[in-house]
Design a protein around this motif. Sequence first.
Motif, short mmCIF file in Angstrom:
data_model
loop_
_atom_site.label_atom_id
_atom_site.label_comp_id
_atom_site.label_asym_id
_atom_site.label_seq_id
_atom_site.Cartn_x
_atom_site.Cartn_y
_atom_site.Cartn_z
N LEU A 134 30.44 31.30 31.92
CA LEU A 134 31.78 30.94 31.48
C LEU A 134 32.44 32.12 30.79
O LEU A 134 31.99 32.57 29.75
CB LEU A 134 31.72 29.76 30.51
CG LEU A 134 31.21 28.44 31.05
CD1 LEU A 134 31.17 27.41 29.95
CD2 LEU A 134 32.05 27.96 32.21
N LEU A 135 33.51 32.61 31.37
CA LEU A 135 34.21 33.76 30.80
C LEU A 135 35.33 33.34 29.85
O LEU A 135 35.72 34.12 28.99
CB LEU A 135 34.79 34.63 31.91
CG LEU A 135 33.77 35.18 32.91
CD1 LEU A 135 34.47 36.00 33.98
CD2 LEU A 135 32.72 36.01 32.21
N ALA B 135 32.11 33.62 36.23
CA ALA B 135 31.57 34.85 36.82
C ALA B 135 31.57 34.74 38.34
O ALA B 135 31.56 33.64 38.91
CB ALA B 135 30.16 35.08 36.31
N ALA B 136 31.55 35.89 38.99
CA ALA B 136 31.60 35.93 40.45
C ALA B 136 30.36 35.32 41.10
O ALA B 136 30.43 34.83 42.22
CB ALA B 136 31.78 37.37 40.92
N ASP B 137 29.23 35.32 40.40
CA ASP B 137 27.99 34.79 40.97
C ASP B 137 27.64 33.40 40.43
O ASP B 137 26.55 32.91 40.65
CB ASP B 137 26.84 35.75 40.73
CG ASP B 137 26.56 35.97 39.26
OD1 ASP B 137 27.44 35.65 38.43
OD2 ASP B 137 25.48 36.47 38.93
N ALA B 138 28.57 32.75 39.74
CA ALA B 138 28.31 31.43 39.15
C ALA B 138 28.31 30.36 40.24
O ALA B 138 29.13 30.38 41.16
CB ALA B 138 29.36 31.11 38.10
N THR B 139 27.37 29.41 40.12
CA THR B 139 27.29 28.29 41.05
C THR B 139 27.75 27.02 40.36
O THR B 139 27.86 26.97 39.13
CB THR B 139 25.85 28.10 41.56
OG1 THR B 139 25.01 27.81 40.45
CG2 THR B 139 25.36 29.35 42.28
N LYS B 140 28.00 25.97 41.14
CA LYS B 140 28.45 24.71 40.57
C LYS B 140 27.44 24.12 39.58
O LYS B 140 27.84 23.70 38.49
CB LYS B 140 28.75 23.70 41.67
CG LYS B 140 30.00 24.01 42.45
CD LYS B 140 30.25 22.95 43.49
CE LYS B 140 31.48 23.25 44.31
NZ LYS B 140 31.77 22.18 45.27
N PRO B 141 26.14 24.06 39.90
CA PRO B 141 25.19 23.52 38.91
C PRO B 141 25.12 24.35 37.63
O PRO B 141 24.98 23.79 36.54
CB PRO B 141 23.85 23.55 39.65
CG PRO B 141 24.19 23.57 41.09
CD PRO B 141 25.50 24.29 41.19
N GLU B 142 25.25 25.67 37.74
CA GLU B 142 25.24 26.52 36.55
C GLU B 142 26.46 26.25 35.67
O GLU B 142 26.34 26.16 34.45
CB GLU B 142 25.23 28.00 36.94
CG GLU B 142 23.91 28.53 37.38
CD GLU B 142 23.97 30.00 37.72
OE1 GLU B 142 22.93 30.65 37.57
OE2 GLU B 142 25.04 30.49 38.12
N LYS C 65 41.95 35.60 45.80
CA LYS C 65 41.95 37.02 46.12
C LYS C 65 43.09 37.72 45.38
O LYS C 65 44.18 37.17 45.25
CB LYS C 65 42.14 37.24 47.63
CG LYS C 65 41.06 36.61 48.47
CD LYS C 65 39.75 37.33 48.30
CE LYS C 65 38.71 36.71 49.20
NZ LYS C 65 37.39 37.22 48.92
N GLY C 66 42.83 38.93 44.92
CA GLY C 66 43.85 39.71 44.23
C GLY C 66 44.90 40.20 45.20
O GLY C 66 44.60 40.56 46.34
N LYS C 67 46.15 40.23 44.74
CA LYS C 67 47.25 40.66 45.59
C LYS C 67 47.29 42.17 45.71
O LYS C 67 46.92 42.89 44.78
CB LYS C 67 48.57 40.19 45.01
CG LYS C 67 48.78 38.72 45.00
CD LYS C 67 50.15 38.42 44.41
CE LYS C 67 50.45 36.94 44.43
NZ LYS C 67 51.78 36.67 43.88
N LEU D 175 39.81 36.63 41.26
CA LEU D 175 39.57 35.67 40.18
C LEU D 175 38.81 34.48 40.73
O LEU D 175 39.13 33.98 41.81
CB LEU D 175 40.91 35.21 39.59
CG LEU D 175 40.86 34.20 38.45
CD1 LEU D 175 40.23 34.84 37.22
CD2 LEU D 175 42.25 33.71 38.13
N ARG D 176 37.81 34.04 39.99
CA ARG D 176 37.04 32.85 40.36
C ARG D 176 37.23 31.83 39.25
O ARG D 176 36.97 32.11 38.08
CB ARG D 176 35.57 33.21 40.52
CG ARG D 176 34.71 32.09 41.06
CD ARG D 176 33.33 32.67 41.38
NE ARG D 176 32.37 31.66 41.71
CZ ARG D 176 32.02 31.34 42.95
NH1 ARG D 176 32.57 31.97 43.96
NH2 ARG D 176 31.12 30.40 43.17
#
Length: 97
Positions: free
Chosen positions: A10-11, A33-40, A62-64, A78-79
């Motif tokens: 969580l950022l 985070a970019a590697d975060a999953t739903k269960p995490e 996606k960034g413009k 951004l995630r």
Amino acid sequence: MNQERIYKVLLGPHVSEKASLVAESNQVVFRVAADATKPEVKRAVEQLFNVKVEGVQILNRKGKLKRTVRGFGKRDDLRKAYVRLAEGQEIDFVDVE
């Protein structure tokens, strides 16, 4: 899940007009985070805020590409995670320890 991973998953909360609209339907939006999953994400929110989570939806934006004086530049990707809380549960960001 250890405490270090919770703070890496969580950022922070994502504050926007859409986030305030979905807050009425008992949802909260977080930048994750970019590697975060739903269960995490679910475990991190439950452990950090002491609430019951019903579901998590993750969105990748996606960034413009933007034109600059020196050519083209790209904004960061951004995630986001839309977290649905159980009935009667809420997160108050002002009162978090």
